[in-house]
Design a protein around this motif. Structure first.
Motif, PDB file in Angstrom:
ATOM      1  N   SER A  94       0.845  -1.194   0.000  1.00 32.87           N
ATOM      2  CA  SER A  94       0.000   0.000   0.000  1.00 32.87           C
ATOM      3  C   SER A  94       0.884   1.248   0.000  1.00 32.87           C
ATOM      4  O   SER A  94       2.062   1.193   0.364  1.00 32.87           O
ATOM      5  N   ALA A  95       0.282   2.367  -0.382  1.00 31.47           N
ATOM      6  CA  ALA A  95       1.014   3.639  -0.383  1.00 31.47           C
ATOM      7  C   ALA A  95       0.058   4.769  -0.057  1.00 31.47           C
ATOM      8  O   ALA A  95      -1.114   4.747  -0.449  1.00 31.47           O
ATOM      9  N   PRO A 132      -0.880  -2.331  -5.848  1.00 32.00           N
ATOM     10  CA  PRO A 132      -2.178  -2.297  -6.539  1.00 32.00           C
ATOM     11  C   PRO A 132      -2.777  -0.888  -6.509  1.00 32.00           C
ATOM     12  O   PRO A 132      -2.699  -0.192  -5.495  1.00 32.00           O
ATOM     13  N   LEU A 133      -3.362  -0.476  -7.615  1.00 35.54           N
ATOM     14  CA  LEU A 133      -3.949   0.858  -7.699  1.00 35.54           C
ATOM     15  C   LEU A 133      -4.963   1.123  -6.589  1.00 35.54           C
ATOM     16  O   LEU A 133      -4.958   2.213  -5.987  1.00 35.54           O
ATOM     17  N   PRO A 134      -5.841   0.174  -6.235  1.00 35.08           N
ATOM     18  CA  PRO A 134      -6.805   0.436  -5.154  1.00 35.08           C
ATOM     19  C   PRO A 134      -6.149   0.631  -3.779  1.00 35.08           C
ATOM     20  O   PRO A 134      -6.800   1.139  -2.862  1.00 35.08           O
ATOM     21  N   ALA A 135      -4.875   0.232  -3.652  1.00 37.73           N
ATOM     22  CA  ALA A 135      -4.182   0.360  -2.366  1.00 37.73           C
ATOM     23  C   ALA A 135      -3.382   1.657  -2.264  1.00 37.73           C
ATOM     24  O   ALA A 135      -2.658   1.868  -1.294  1.00 37.73           O
ATOM     25  N   ILE A 136      -3.527   2.520  -3.267  1.00 39.72           N
ATOM     26  CA  ILE A 136      -2.834   3.808  -3.262  1.00 39.72           C
ATOM     27  C   ILE A 136      -3.845   4.891  -2.920  1.00 39.72           C
ATOM     28  O   ILE A 136      -4.930   4.956  -3.496  1.00 39.72           O
ATOM     29  N   ASP A 154      -9.974  10.119 -11.047  1.00 41.47           N
ATOM     30  CA  ASP A 154     -10.779   8.984 -11.507  1.00 41.47           C
ATOM     31  C   ASP A 154     -10.251   7.651 -11.014  1.00 41.47           C
ATOM     32  O   ASP A 154     -11.000   6.666 -10.951  1.00 41.47           O
ATOM     33  N   ASN A 155      -8.970   7.588 -10.687  1.00 45.79           N
ATOM     34  CA  ASN A 155      -8.353   6.289 -10.401  1.00 45.79           C
ATOM     35  C   ASN A 155      -7.862   6.095  -8.976  1.00 45.79           C
ATOM     36  O   ASN A 155      -7.590   4.957  -8.578  1.00 45.79           O
ATOM     37  N   VAL A 156      -7.732   7.188  -8.211  1.00 41.77           N
ATOM     38  CA  VAL A 156      -7.134   7.081  -6.877  1.00 41.77           C
ATOM     39  C   VAL A 156      -8.042   7.757  -5.854  1.00 41.77           C
ATOM     40  O   VAL A 156      -8.642   8.805  -6.135  1.00 41.77           O
ATOM     41  N   ARG A 157      -8.139   7.157  -4.699  1.00 42.87           N
ATOM     42  CA  ARG A 157      -8.925   7.738  -3.597  1.00 42.87           C
ATOM     43  C   ARG A 157      -8.205   8.973  -3.052  1.00 42.87           C
ATOM     44  O   ARG A 157      -7.046   8.904  -2.670  1.00 42.87           O
TER      45      ARG A 157
END
Length: 431
Positions: free
Chosen positions: A62-63, A93-97, A125-128
Motif C-alpha cells: 500500500s502507499a 495495486p492501484l486500489p491500495a494507493i 478517476d483512479n485514486v482515492r
C-alpha cells in the motif's frame, strides 16, 4: 514607474508616486531548468538518501501520498500521475494507493476545489483522494510524545499505516518553521489538533529562532524532525517554483535529506541582502492561493520585518476573496482588538495548547511591535476590516506618497512576491 504585484489570480499594477526612490526587491533569476517531466523523472531516479522510487515500491502492499491543501500552489498536476504509475508498475495495486490532503487545521478541499488542487482528472478517476481532519480523534494514531519538548505525536492513521509513505510539497520560506515542505507536510499537515496546537503555543511562537529561513535551533523544525523519525521510513518529493509557477527544482528521497537539498537550492534565491532598512515598505501576500484570507495575509506582514525601520510603515496588498478566515481566527482577532496587543499576548503565555488559529493573531503582534501596518484589499467588509487591527488604505499610490511625506524619506522598498522573498537588512557578502 509601474510594478506588478502578486494579488489574487490576476495580479495588481502598482503605480509608484512621483518622486519615489524605488528599491525593487526580487529573487534573482533561476537557472534554466529541464522540462518538468524530465525534472520529475530525474528526481525519482536519482534520490537523496534512499533507493529510487521504483525500487522503494517493490514488496510494498500500500502507499499513501500526502499533498498540501489549496493554500499552497504545489504543481501536483505534474508529478502525481507519474508517481502513481511508477507505484503500479512496481507492484502496488492501484486500489491500495491513496492521496491524503494535508489540511492541518485548515478547512477541507472538496468538489471543484479538490479537482483544482489535484490538477489531473486521471488521478481523481483512479485514486482515492481524502482530506485530513485534525479534530477527529479516531482518525489518529498516538505515538507518544517527543523527547525534546514533550509534543504529543498523534498522526493520521491512513499515513502511519501505509507501507510506503511519501510527502509532497513546496519548499519556500515559512515565517515560523524556517522553510515549508518536507517534514512540515507530515506535522502539522496530517497531525492531530493537540500536536498542532502545541506547535503553535506561545513557547514556540515567541522563540526568536522560530522565524523564516532559519532551521538552526528552530523549535518547530526540531520537533518536526523528531516526529518524522518516529515513523521510520518516510520519503518526500520537494518542489520549487518561480513567480510564474514554473517548476525550477525538485528533489526526491528520504524526507529529511531530500528536503534539505531543496532548502539549499532555494535559500540563495529567497534570502535577499538589501543592505539597509526602510521607513516605507510595500509588499503583497503572494497572490492566489495564499492571499485568499486575511489569516494567510499575516505571513506577508511578518516576512519583511528585517528591513522595516522602527516606527516605519508597512503597506500590504492582499486579495482576501474568502474574507477573514475561520471562525476560530475571527474570535482571536476580536480578542486582539478588544484587549490590545500586550494584554492579548499575556492571555497566551500560560497555555500548553494554543486555541485553534490564534497563533496567526499572535504572529501579527510582531509587525505591530515594529511599525504601522496598512492593508489594501477589495474584499473585506467593514465589519471584517474592523477586527484586522490594521489601517485600511483605498489607493496604494496615495498611501505610499503619504508615508513618504510623513517620514520625510523618499526611499520605498517594494516586494512584489511578498512572503516568497525574505529581504535582509545586512549587505551582500563580498565574494
Amino acid at each position: 514607474m509601474q510594478i506588478e504585484l502578486l494579488y489574487g489570480r490576476d495580479g495588481l499594477t502598482l503605480e509608484m508616486p512621483a518622486g519615489a526612490d524605488t528599491h525593487l526587491i526580487e529573487k534573482p533569476a533561476f537557472p534554466k531548468a529541464k522540462k518538468p517531466g524530465e525534472q520529475i523523472a530525474d528526481a525519482f531516479e536519482n534520490p537523496y538518501g534512499s533507493a529510487c522510487l521504483a525500487d522503494l515500491c517493490k514488496h510494498k502492499s500500500s502507499a499513501c501520498i500526502l499533498i498540501c491543501d489549496i493554500t499552497r500552489p504545489v504543481p501536483n498536476h505534474l508529478f502525481l500521475r507519474p508517481m502513481i504509475e511508477t507505484m503500479v508498475a512496481n507492484g502496488i495495486p492501484l486500489p491500495a494507493i491513496s492521496i491524503l490532503i494535508a489540511t492541518g487545521l485548515h478547512r477541507p478541499n472538496e468538489g471543484a476545489e479538490m479537482a483544482e488542487l489535484v490538477g489531473d482528472p486521471w488521478v481523481l478517476d483512479n485514486v482515492r483522494v481524502e482530506n485530513h481532519f485534525a479534530l477527529v480523534d479516531a482518525d489518529h494514531v498516538d505515538l507518544g510524545i517527543t523527547e525534546g519538548r514533550g509534543v504529543p505525536i498523534k498522526l493520521d492513521r491512513r499515513f502511519v499505516q501505509a507501507d510506503l509513505k511519501i510527502a509532497t510539497g513546496l519548499v519556500e520560506p515559512h515565517f515560523m518553521a524556517g522553510f515549508s515542505g518536507g517534514r512540515k507536510v507530515v506535522a502539522p499537515g496530517v497531525a492531530h489538533h493537540e500536536t498542532i496546537r502545541t506547535f503553535h503555543s506561545a513557547r514556540f511562537m515567541e522563540d526568536p529562532a522560530a522565524r523564516e529561513c532559519n532551521l538552526a535551533g528552530n523549535p518547530l523544525h526540531e520537533e518536526q524532525l523528531e516526529i518524522v523519525r518516529k515513523l521510520g521510513e518516510v520519503f518526500a518529493l520537494n518542489t520549487v517554483i518561480d513567480d510564474k509557477r514554473n517548476l525550477v527544482f525538485c528533489s526526491f528521497g528520504e524526507i529529511i535529506e531530500s528536503h534539505l537539498a531543496a532548502v539549499e537550492f532555494v535559500r540563495g534565491y529567497t534570502e535577499i541582502p538589501v543592505g539597509r532598512k526602510f521607513k516605507t515598505v510595500v509588499t503583497s501576500s503572494a497572490g492566489y492561493p495564499l492571499d485568499q484570507t486575511y489569516y494567510q495575509t499575516v505571513k506577508g506582514m511578518v516576512t519583511p520585518l528585517d528591513i522595516l525601520e522602527d516606527g516605519g510603515t508597512l503597506i500590504v496588498a492582499s486579495h482576501c476573496a474568502e474574507g477573514i478566515g475561520s471562525q476560530h481566527f475571527r474570535a482571536a482577532q476580536e480578542r486582539l482588538v478588544a484587549l490590545g496587543p500586550d494584554a492579548f499576548l499575556q492571555t497566551l503565555m500560560a497555555k500548553d495548547f494554543a486555541d485553534v488559529d490564534e497563533w496567526q493573531t499572535e504572529m501579527q503582534l510582531k509587525p505591530m511591535r515594529v511599525g504601522r501596518i496598512q492593508l489594501f484589499t477589495e474584499n473585506l467588509s467593514d465589519d471584517d476590516f474592523r477586527i484586522t487591527g490594521v489601517d485600511r488604505v483605498s489607493d496604494l499610490s496615495t498611501a505610499i506618497a503619504s508615508s513618504m511625506a510623513q517620514h520625510g524619506d523618499k526611499a520605498v522598498a517594494v516586494i512584489p512576491e511578498g512572503p516568497y522573498v525574505v529581504p535582509k537588512s545586512e549587505p551582500a557578502r563580498q565574494a
